[in-house]
Design a protein around this motif. Structure first.
Motif, mmCIF file in Angstrom:
data_model
loop_
_atom_site.group_PDB
_atom_site.id
_atom_site.type_symbol
_atom_site.label_atom_id
_atom_site.label_comp_id
_atom_site.label_asym_id
_atom_site.label_seq_id
_atom_site.Cartn_x
_atom_site.Cartn_y
_atom_site.Cartn_z
ATOM 1 N N MET A 1 -10.291 5.106 17.391
ATOM 2 C CA MET A 1 -9.812 5.933 16.283
ATOM 3 C C MET A 1 -8.737 6.899 16.790
ATOM 4 O O MET A 1 -8.929 7.571 17.799
ATOM 5 N N ASP A 2 -7.598 6.978 16.082
ATOM 6 C CA ASP A 2 -6.541 7.880 16.510
ATOM 7 C C ASP A 2 -6.888 9.319 16.137
ATOM 8 O O ASP A 2 -7.888 9.595 15.469
ATOM 9 N N LEU A 3 -6.045 10.246 16.591
ATOM 10 C CA LEU A 3 -6.321 11.663 16.389
ATOM 11 C C LEU A 3 -6.355 12.027 14.910
ATOM 12 O O LEU A 3 -7.231 12.785 14.461
ATOM 13 N N VAL A 4 -5.416 11.473 14.136
ATOM 14 C CA VAL A 4 -5.374 11.770 12.700
ATOM 15 C C VAL A 4 -6.631 11.241 12.013
ATOM 16 O O VAL A 4 -7.244 11.921 11.183
ATOM 17 N N GLY A 5 -7.030 10.022 12.387
ATOM 18 C CA GLY A 5 -8.241 9.448 11.809
ATOM 19 C C GLY A 5 -9.473 10.259 12.158
ATOM 20 O O GLY A 5 -10.372 10.440 11.328
ATOM 21 N N LEU A 6 -9.533 10.748 13.394
ATOM 22 C CA LEU A 6 -10.653 11.585 13.813
ATOM 23 C C LEU A 6 -10.686 12.882 13.022
ATOM 24 O O LEU A 6 -11.752 13.342 12.592
ATOM 25 N N LEU A 7 -9.516 13.469 12.807
ATOM 26 C CA LEU A 7 -9.428 14.709 12.040
ATOM 27 C C LEU A 7 -9.915 14.498 10.609
ATOM 28 O O LEU A 7 -10.662 15.315 10.061
ATOM 29 N N LYS A 8 -9.512 13.394 10.006
ATOM 30 C CA LYS A 8 -9.885 13.127 8.619
ATOM 31 C C LYS A 8 -11.384 12.913 8.442
ATOM 32 O O LYS A 8 -11.916 13.119 7.349
ATOM 33 N N PRO A 238 -15.068 -0.846 -0.376
ATOM 34 C CA PRO A 238 -14.644 0.560 -0.376
ATOM 35 C C PRO A 238 -15.736 1.490 -0.898
ATOM 36 O O PRO A 238 -16.485 1.147 -1.813
ATOM 37 N N THR A 239 -15.807 2.662 -0.300
ATOM 38 C CA THR A 239 -16.754 3.686 -0.725
ATOM 39 C C THR A 239 -16.029 5.018 -0.846
ATOM 40 O O THR A 239 -14.974 5.228 -0.237
ATOM 41 N N LEU A 240 -16.618 5.915 -1.614
ATOM 42 C CA LEU A 240 -16.038 7.251 -1.741
ATOM 43 C C LEU A 240 -16.092 7.985 -0.408
ATOM 44 O O LEU A 240 -15.172 8.739 -0.063
ATOM 45 N N LEU A 241 -17.158 7.759 0.354
ATOM 46 C CA LEU A 241 -17.243 8.378 1.678
ATOM 47 C C LEU A 241 -16.121 7.872 2.578
ATOM 48 O O LEU A 241 -15.531 8.641 3.346
ATOM 49 N N GLY A 242 -15.804 6.590 2.468
ATOM 50 C CA GLY A 242 -14.694 6.043 3.242
ATOM 51 C C GLY A 242 -13.374 6.690 2.870
ATOM 52 O O GLY A 242 -12.555 7.017 3.740
ATOM 53 N N VAL A 243 -13.149 6.888 1.571
ATOM 54 C CA VAL A 243 -11.929 7.571 1.117
ATOM 55 C C VAL A 243 -11.887 8.988 1.669
ATOM 56 O O VAL A 243 -10.857 9.456 2.163
ATOM 57 N N LEU A 244 -13.019 9.687 1.600
ATOM 58 C CA LEU A 244 -13.087 11.058 2.098
ATOM 59 C C LEU A 244 -12.834 11.111 3.603
ATOM 60 O O LEU A 244 -12.259 12.076 4.119
ATOM 61 N N ASN A 245 -13.242 10.062 4.310
ATOM 62 C CA ASN A 245 -13.002 9.983 5.753
ATOM 63 C C ASN A 245 -11.592 9.510 6.087
ATOM 64 O O ASN A 245 -11.253 9.335 7.262
ATOM 65 N N GLY A 246 -10.784 9.284 5.047
ATOM 66 C CA GLY A 246 -9.398 8.884 5.274
ATOM 67 C C GLY A 246 -9.212 7.411 5.553
ATOM 68 O O GLY A 246 -8.152 7.002 6.040
ATOM 69 N N LYS A 247 -10.215 6.591 5.244
ATOM 70 C CA LYS A 247 -10.088 5.160 5.495
ATOM 71 C C LYS A 247 -9.160 4.523 4.468
ATOM 72 O O LYS A 247 -9.270 4.775 3.273
ATOM 73 N N LYS A 248 -8.260 3.702 4.938
ATOM 74 C CA LYS A 248 -7.281 3.054 4.065
ATOM 75 C C LYS A 248 -7.813 1.713 3.578
ATOM 76 O O LYS A 248 -8.243 0.872 4.370
ATOM 77 N N TYR A 249 -7.781 1.523 2.264
ATOM 78 C CA TYR A 249 -8.187 0.256 1.668
ATOM 79 C C TYR A 249 -6.971 -0.428 1.051
ATOM 80 O O TYR A 249 -5.929 0.194 0.833
ATOM 81 N N HIS A 250 -7.132 -1.706 0.754
ATOM 82 C CA HIS A 250 -6.023 -2.504 0.225
ATOM 83 C C HIS A 250 -6.503 -3.212 -1.042
ATOM 84 O O HIS A 250 -7.252 -4.189 -0.971
ATOM 85 N N ALA A 251 -6.089 -2.673 -2.180
ATOM 86 C CA ALA A 251 -6.564 -3.168 -3.471
ATOM 87 C C ALA A 251 -5.527 -4.069 -4.128
ATOM 88 O O ALA A 251 -4.317 -3.874 -3.977
#
Length: 378
Positions: A1-8, A238-251
């Protein structure tokens, strides 16, 4: 996980979002309460103001999806229909399988500039939920109890009130009534078999009365039905927790524009039309699972900056006094104050987890499980 991902993924970031959303939401709800004074004087002004106040709340969640997580949504649609999106009132029929499908529906409305005024057919209990529910009340959302004999008159009356609504809107309906799960799907298909209806693989049996009364009430006001079928690439869940954690989804979202003139007004014919529509949606989902794409031309509507601007404005207004308050609490050195500080963080943590938990599929409504008892009376 990169720094930005860790921060999110850090809870402190989640707490900031939660605080800004709750504080700004309660402020906006209070302002909305005072706008009631306008209703007997100038109803249309009341509506226009509340559309913009509503946008200040709902756009914060869209901002999380589009800017924080960077989720991409590709629309597959007829290029001839595309210029009409956002320029007309429309009924949006969206499948209900993912935790964030409502956010994708809001994102669609935002990208075409109609998020503030858009409507949804929602269960009545949500009207009492602070912030979102209260916001919906002031924007004349249509609420139902899911007991049709009680809903028939109230839903029809609420829909008639929207005939002179001054803003463009999408009216979102999840015709399946509840989010898809394997258990609900099994029960739903038992009902379909008992009623002699074709089985569906990727959807629950649609409930038809809500759409029928909506079409009948808003005819000559709404121009079309947008049949929207949503899926995610690479079997993403996809989950709301994933969105809150900054996870990128592809819809991928397949949108078919169906002129309202093609939708029957008679309740029985409209019911048959909707069942046929869901058979087609099921075929599109099956094709997507096989090929990874929907029909028609893929397009990406431009991401508008206003959701981000709105959130940054509220954050700038609200975070400084909050941070100053926390610093004063910690610097005071009082054991009682520090204990209160820890308690605030604990309660906030539980609040964030609870709000995320209620969106999880396995904690969804039991409404669909009642189908076998009610025999899908609609």
């Amino acid at each position: 996980m990169d720094l930005v991902g860790l921060l999110k993924s850090q809870f402190l970031c989640h707490l900031v979002f939660c605080y800004v959303f709750i504080a700004s939401g309660l402020i906006i709800n209070t302002i909305q309460l005072f706008t009631l004074l306008l209703w007997p004087i100038n109803k249309q002004l009341f509506r226009r103001i509340n559309c913009r106040l509503s946008y200040c709340i709902s756009s914060q969640l869209v901002m999380l999806l589009e800017w924080w997580s960077g989720t991409e949504c590709v629309i597959h649609t007829d290029p001839r229909a595309y210029p009409k999106y956002g320029k007309e009132n429309a009924i949006v029929v969206l499948n209900h399988k993912f935790e964030i499908d409502f956010l994708c529906g809001w994102s669609l409305a935002e990208r075409f500039g109609v998020l503030g005024g858009s409507k949804v057919l929602a269960k009545k209990e949500l009207a009492y939920v602070p912030i979102i529910g209260w916001m919906w009340y002031f924007t004349e959302m249509v609420f139902c109890t899911r007991k049709w004999e009680q809903d028939r008159k109230t839903v029809f009356r609420s829909l008639l009130h929207l005939r002179d609504y001054p803003e463009k809107y999408f009216f979102l309906i999840h015709c399946e009534g509840t989010r898809f799960t394997e258990k609900k799907h099994q029960i739903s298909m038992q009902v379909a078999q008992a009623k002699g209806l074709p089985s569906l693989k990727h959807h629950l049996l649609p409930r038809t009365k809500g759409l029928a009364v909506t079409v009948r009430s808003l005819r000559n006001v709404v121009s079309a039905v947008y049949d929207c079928t949503l899926n995610f690439r690479n079997n993403e869940n996809p989950t709301l927790l994933g969105v809150l954690n900054g996870k990128k989804y592809h819809a991928d979202l397949y949108v078919r524009r169906i002129p309202l003139e093609e939708v029957p007004e008679d309740e029985d014919k409209c019911s048959a039309w909707l069942h046929k529509l869901y058979q087609e949606k099921d075929a599109f989902q099956e094709e997507y699972c096989r090929t990874g794409t929907f029909p028609e031309t893929p397009m990406v509507p431009p991401r508008r900056p206003w959701t981000l601007v709105n959130w940054l404005s509220w954050a700038s207004l609200l975070l400084y006094p909050f941070v100053r308050f926390l610093v004063n609490m910690v610097s005071s050195g009082s054991s009682l104050t520090l204990a209160g500080f820890v308690l605030v963080f604990f309660v906030a943590s539980m609040g964030v987890r609870w709000m995320i938990g209620v969106t999880e599929i396995d904690k969804g409504s039991a409404y669909g499980n009642m189908d076998s008892k009610q025999k899908h009376s609609d």
